[in-house]
Write an enzyme that holds these catalytic residues in place. Structure first.
Site, PDB file in Angstrom:
ATOM      1  N   GLY A   1      48.606   3.314  69.814  1.00 32.50           N
ATOM      2  CA  GLY A   1      48.828   2.957  71.216  1.00 32.50           C
ATOM      3  C   GLY A   1      47.716   3.261  72.189  1.00 32.50           C
TER       4      GLY A   1
ATOM      5  N   PRO B   1      46.572   4.210  64.823  1.00 36.46           N
ATOM      6  CG  PRO B   1      44.378   5.065  64.828  1.00 36.46           C
ATOM      7  CD  PRO B   1      45.724   5.219  64.159  1.00 36.46           C
TER       8      PRO B   1
ATOM      9  CE1 TYR C   1      51.837  -9.503  74.504  1.00 43.07           C
ATOM     10  CE2 TYR C   1      49.526  -9.817  73.983  1.00 43.07           C
ATOM     11  CZ  TYR C   1      50.826  -9.646  73.573  1.00 43.07           C
ATOM     12  OH  TYR C   1      51.105  -9.610  72.234  1.00 43.07           O
TER      13      TYR C   1
ATOM     14  CB  CYS D   1      48.056 -30.378  75.599  1.00 41.89           C
ATOM     15  SG  CYS D   1      46.706 -31.399  75.047  1.00 41.89           S
TER      16      CYS D   1
HETATM   17  N1  LLP Z   1      52.263   1.477  65.084  1.00 42.45           N
HETATM   18  C1  LLP Z   1      53.282   0.653  65.384  1.00 42.45           C
HETATM   19  C2  LLP Z   1      54.599   0.919  64.816  1.00 42.45           C
HETATM   20  C3  LLP Z   1      53.074  -0.455  66.221  1.00 42.45           C
HETATM   21  O1  LLP Z   1      54.101  -1.246  66.527  1.00 42.45           O
HETATM   22  C4  LLP Z   1      51.784  -0.703  66.750  1.00 42.45           C
HETATM   23  C5  LLP Z   1      51.531  -1.862  67.624  1.00 42.45           C
HETATM   24  C6  LLP Z   1      50.747   0.175  66.394  1.00 42.45           C
HETATM   25  C7  LLP Z   1      51.028   1.260  65.573  1.00 42.45           C
HETATM   26  C8  LLP Z   1      49.342  -0.007  66.893  1.00 42.45           C
HETATM   27  O2  LLP Z   1      49.269   0.073  68.274  1.00 42.45           O
HETATM   28  P1  LLP Z   1      47.831   0.047  68.992  1.00 42.45           P
HETATM   29  O3  LLP Z   1      47.100   1.312  68.613  1.00 42.45           O
HETATM   30  O4  LLP Z   1      47.118  -1.139  68.536  1.00 42.45           O
HETATM   31  O5  LLP Z   1      48.162  -0.009  70.428  1.00 42.45           O
HETATM   32  N2  LLP Z   1      49.712  -7.910  70.671  1.00 42.45           N
HETATM   33  C9  LLP Z   1      49.714  -6.900  71.701  1.00 42.45           C
HETATM   34  C10 LLP Z   1      49.845  -5.513  71.136  1.00 42.45           C
HETATM   35  C11 LLP Z   1      51.080  -5.330  70.276  1.00 42.45           C
HETATM   36  C12 LLP Z   1      51.201  -3.960  69.672  1.00 42.45           C
HETATM   37  C13 LLP Z   1      52.287  -3.913  68.665  1.00 42.45           C
HETATM   38  N3  LLP Z   1      52.435  -2.661  67.981  1.00 42.45           N
HETATM   39  C14 LLP Z   1      48.443  -7.050  72.541  1.00 42.45           C
HETATM   40  O6  LLP Z   1      47.656  -7.953  72.272  1.00 42.45           O
HETATM   41  O7  LLP Z   1      48.232  -6.322  73.501  1.00 42.45           O
END
Ligand code: LLP
Length: 432
Positions: free
Chosen positions: A251, A289, A331, A361
């Site tokens: 996150g 991450p 988003y 389109c």
């Molecule tokens: N672990 C779990 C259970 C998750 O659902 C996610 C992301 C991560 C780890 C990794 O999170 P990160 O470190 O990448 O923030 N498509 C969206 C982001 C969706 C995230 C979904 N889950 C965007 O483009 O902002």
């Protein structure tokens, strides 16, 4: 608006910077790539990925910690290979991701399987390859997983994803740790779910996990989530169920447009201090991450096709679209957009303000709005911070083949994914 001052460098992009008039990824001049590889073209810096990883590794020096790259952020094989060779584990969310990461050389024991809707077939696949852990998201899933494991004569290692009910203060679509989200098991139901898991013969409880959202730029939500999870660990262990590892999810945000997330090592210094203070410093830690490892390691090159001046808006029509770069449409996300060749003029040609849009389109097919650019047809632009959740979310909408991808390593540009042809996009279909 987005006026570019090359001398200032690009925020969050240490390995992607102007050298004189040329935008470089490590030792490769981006303006050289379209001739051979065409556009849209994703270009990634291996050094940027490894330096993002190194910040986490520094943060965890001397600790029992496993970094599981959340491959949904970018699941291209060669990107997975970079992280596998650097010793990472992986967070997967489908049988497809699992097959992919094993093809890239991952150690299945370091792979975890998250997600609210695992099928029996996926559970079986994961058990057969000897996956490290299932992050289970509901009591119903516990029953099914136990049954599947028993049918294979195995015990499934499980961690329960708990929902700490913490506001990650991010976009609602990428916030996952609040009560109204579909994810995880509610804090107040967690003990019962653990007792349920401990009774099931096909399961072995090994951990606990949480993930509160994505593009998080503050430390407080993590500290709050950690407190809530540690409270649960104490409660669960008091009920006689040992928790071997604690997984704090992913996150951490990146700098898209002046965002100021903490560096991974700084964040973890604070989190580990709390972990120590609460007496859990010796525990095996896991994290997942995604974006923070790859987001600012990639750009998407796109060619300006047409300039279309208008009364209310000027449009800069480029050859990348929402199928390549879905984040703005989904988003309202901001990605910086800069030219790959930036003449060092006297500042007289300020250009104009454009909406940068693709050929698809849909009015939602925009990549950047109200950007100050000095451009003409035929120029190449770089959409920055495009390493995460771009190619992995790309589609074939409008029967557009997905882009090619390049991994830069020093002065070498390796083609790691060929451009999809129109034929590729319908190769699996048949007429009746
Ligand atoms: N672990 C779990 C259970 C998750 O659902 C996610 C992301 C991560 C780890 C990794 O999170 P990160 O470190 O990448 O923030 N498509 C969206 C982001 C969706 C995230 C979904 N889950 C965007 O483009 O902002």
């Amino acid at each position: 608006m987005n006026a570019i001052d090359a001398s200032q460098g690009l925020p969050g992009q240490p390995h992607i910077a102007y050298q004189g008039e040329q935008l470089m990824v490590e030792g490769v001049r981006l303006s050289d790539l379209p001739r051979e590889h065409g556009t849209p073209l994703f270009v990634y810096s291996k050094a940027a990925m490894l330096s993002a990883l190194a910040a986490y590794q520094r943060g965890f020096a001397g600790r029992k910690a496993q970094i599981c790259y959340a491959m949904k952020a970018n699941s291209t094989l060669a990107v997975l290979q970079v992280f596998a060779e650097a010793g990472c584990g992986f967070d997967t969310v489908s049988g497809g991701e699992l097959a992919r990461v094993l093809a890239a050389g991952a150690d299945p024991a370091k792979v975890i399987f998250s997600g609210v809707g695992k099928t029996r077939a996926e559970m079986k696949q994961a058990l057969q390859v000897g996956i490290g852990c299932f992050n289970v998201e509901s009591e119903a899933e516990l029953d099914v997983l136990s049954e599947v494991a028993l049918s294979l004569g195995k015990q499934a290692p499980v961690s329960l994803r708990v929902n700490p009910n913490v506001d990650a203060k991010t976009h609602p679509y990428i916030s996952t740790g609040l009560k109204g989200n579909k994810f995880g098991i509610a804090h107040e139901d967690a003990l019962r779910a653990y007792q349920h898991a401990a009774r099931l013969p096909g399961l072995k409880v090994v951990g606990i996990d949480c993930h509160i959202g994505s593009q998080i730029t503050e430390t407080t939500p993590y500290l709050d989530a950690m407190d809530r999870v540690l409270d649960l660990v104490a409660e669960i262990e008091a009920a006689g169920i040992p928790i071997a590892h604690i997984d704090f999810g992913g996150g951490l945000g990146i700098n898209y447009n002046g965002d100021t997330p903490p560096d991974a090592d700084v964040l973890w210094a604070q989190l580990l201090a709390k972990l120590d203070a609460r007496g859990y410093g010796e525990r095996q830690i896991m994290i997942e991450p995604g974006r923070s490892l790859v987001g600012n390691a990639g750009v998407c090159l796109t060619e300006v096709l047409y300039l279309k001046p208008g009364e209310q808006k000027n449009f800069c029509i480029v050859d990348a679209a929402m199928n390549d770069l879905p984040r703005p449409a989904m988003y309202q996300a901001f990605h910086q957009i800069v030219p790959v060749y930036l003449p060092q003029g006297d500042g007289s040609g300020a250009g104009a303000v454009y909406d940068i849009v693709g050929p698809v389109c849909e009015s939602g097919d925009w990549i950047g709005r109200d950007r100050q650019l000095q451009v003409q047809a035929g120029d190449t632009l770089a959409v920055l911070s495009a390493g995460a959740y771009c190619m992995s979310m790309a589609s074939n909408y409008n029967t557009r083949g997905r882009a090619a991808e390049i991994l830069v390593d020093g002065s070498q540009a390796h083609l790691i994914r060929q451009r999809e042809s129109a034929f590729d996009t319908f190769a699996l279909e048949q007429l009746v």
